[in-house]
Write a protein that holds these residues in place. Structure first.
Motif, short mmCIF file in Angstrom:
data_model
loop_
_atom_site.label_atom_id
_atom_site.label_comp_id
_atom_site.label_asym_id
_atom_site.label_seq_id
_atom_site.Cartn_x
_atom_site.Cartn_y
_atom_site.Cartn_z
N GLU A 153 0.83 -1.21 0.00
CA GLU A 153 0.00 0.00 0.00
C GLU A 153 0.86 1.26 0.00
N LEU A 154 1.99 1.23 0.72
CA LEU A 154 2.92 2.37 0.70
C LEU A 154 3.45 2.60 -0.71
N CYS A 155 3.79 1.51 -1.39
CA CYS A 155 4.30 1.63 -2.76
C CYS A 155 3.25 2.24 -3.69
N GLU A 156 2.03 1.78 -3.55
CA GLU A 156 0.96 2.31 -4.39
C GLU A 156 0.74 3.79 -4.13
N ALA A 157 0.84 4.19 -2.87
CA ALA A 157 0.61 5.58 -2.50
C ALA A 157 1.73 6.51 -2.98
N THR A 158 2.92 5.96 -3.20
CA THR A 158 4.06 6.79 -3.60
C THR A 158 4.57 6.46 -5.00
N SER A 159 3.76 5.79 -5.79
CA SER A 159 4.22 5.30 -7.10
C SER A 159 4.64 6.41 -8.06
N GLU A 160 4.10 7.59 -7.90
CA GLU A 160 4.43 8.69 -8.81
C GLU A 160 5.57 9.57 -8.30
N ARG A 164 12.10 -13.00 4.82
CA ARG A 164 13.08 -12.45 3.89
C ARG A 164 12.71 -12.80 2.44
N SER A 165 12.30 -14.05 2.22
CA SER A 165 11.94 -14.44 0.85
C SER A 165 10.67 -13.72 0.39
N GLN A 166 9.70 -13.53 1.29
CA GLN A 166 8.49 -12.78 0.94
C GLN A 166 8.81 -11.32 0.64
N PHE A 167 9.67 -10.75 1.45
CA PHE A 167 10.10 -9.36 1.26
C PHE A 167 10.80 -9.22 -0.10
N HIS A 168 11.68 -10.17 -0.40
CA HIS A 168 12.42 -10.18 -1.67
C HIS A 168 11.44 -10.28 -2.84
N GLU A 169 10.51 -11.23 -2.77
CA GLU A 169 9.54 -11.41 -3.86
C GLU A 169 8.66 -10.17 -4.04
N PHE A 170 8.27 -9.58 -2.93
CA PHE A 170 7.46 -8.36 -2.97
C PHE A 170 8.23 -7.25 -3.70
N LEU A 171 9.52 -7.08 -3.37
CA LEU A 171 10.33 -6.04 -4.02
C LEU A 171 10.54 -6.34 -5.50
N ILE A 172 10.67 -7.60 -5.87
CA ILE A 172 10.78 -7.98 -7.29
C ILE A 172 9.55 -7.44 -8.04
N GLU A 173 8.37 -7.68 -7.47
CA GLU A 173 7.13 -7.21 -8.09
C GLU A 173 7.11 -5.68 -8.20
N GLU A 174 7.56 -5.00 -7.15
CA GLU A 174 7.52 -3.54 -7.13
C GLU A 174 8.54 -2.91 -8.08
N GLU A 222 17.76 -7.72 -18.15
CA GLU A 222 16.78 -7.18 -17.22
C GLU A 222 16.75 -7.93 -15.89
N GLU A 223 16.75 -9.24 -15.94
CA GLU A 223 16.67 -10.06 -14.72
C GLU A 223 17.89 -9.86 -13.83
N VAL A 224 19.06 -9.70 -14.44
CA VAL A 224 20.29 -9.48 -13.66
C VAL A 224 20.20 -8.14 -12.94
N LEU A 225 19.78 -7.09 -13.65
CA LEU A 225 19.66 -5.77 -13.05
C LEU A 225 18.59 -5.79 -11.94
N LEU A 226 17.48 -6.44 -12.19
CA LEU A 226 16.40 -6.52 -11.21
C LEU A 226 16.88 -7.22 -9.93
N GLN A 227 17.56 -8.35 -10.09
CA GLN A 227 18.07 -9.08 -8.93
C GLN A 227 19.11 -8.25 -8.17
N PHE A 228 19.94 -7.54 -8.90
CA PHE A 228 20.95 -6.68 -8.28
C PHE A 228 20.29 -5.60 -7.42
N ILE A 229 19.31 -4.92 -7.98
CA ILE A 229 18.63 -3.83 -7.27
C ILE A 229 17.91 -4.38 -6.04
#
Length: 181
Positions: free
Chosen positions: A71-78, A112-122, A139-146
């Motif tokens: 919800e925080l991500c959605e509220a600050t997406s812009e 930790r895995s849920q947090f990681h998966e959530f950030l992947i989606e975001e 793309e996947e390498v950069l995404l995993q790095f970030i």
């Protein structure tokens, strides 16, 4: 939507807080429903009214926090990254006991895995390999790095007892994201 009795909410909050406190004291596997019951000052039956077992309780607690972060991500997406990060770090600060327990506990790798998966989606829509600086990257390498870097920074910040203010963390992480995305 049906209104939930305040006593039910109060019991659920006491149960969740009891689990977090117990996890900060001992391994999750060593925690019993009786321990949670004693700490929350509720009967075992009350716990079983709301949760199947301690694993269900932990899973629902984690899901609640992940949902709050979503919800925080959605509220600050812009917003710009530095500005968008501030509510995140404020949230982490407000929920320090939960977050630090989840990151420090050997019994909670699920968080930790849920947090990681959530950030992947975001972050997946933020990754742009068309930029000159990222053109040679997959793309996947950069995404995993970030995402791995972000999780690592949060872990460092929380485990070190937040040595930098949420405002400074938001600014610095925002600059790093701007440079890399």
């Amino acid at each position: 939507m049906a209104k939930i009795d305040r006593r039910i909410l109060k019991s659920q909050e006491a149960i969740k807080n009891a689990l977090i406190e117990l996890m900060s004291e001992k391994k999750f596997d060593d925690i019993t429903i009786q321990d949670i019951s004693d700490k929350a000052n509720v009967s075992r039956g009350t716990i079983y009214l709301h949760y199947l077992d301690k694993y269900d309780l932990l899973e629902k607690l984690i899901a609640e926090h992940i949902n709050n972060m979503r919800e925080l991500c959605e509220a600050t997406s812009e917003a710009e990254y530095s500005e968008a990060n501030l509510p995140w770090f404020k949230y982490l600060e407000r929920n320090y006991l939960f977050i630090s327990t989840m990151l420090k506990s050997k019994g909670a790798p699920y968080f930790r895995s849920q947090f990681h998966e959530f950030l992947i989606e975001e972050f997946k829509d933020e990754v742009d390999i068309s930029k000159e600086k990222n053109g040679e990257l997959q793309e996947e390498v950069l995404l995993q790095f970030i995402v791995t870097s972000y999780v690592g920074l949060v872990e460092w910040w929380v485990i070190k007892d937040m040595p930098i203010s949420p405002e400074e963390m938001a600014l610095q992480v925002g600059i790093l994201l701007e440079r890399n995305l």
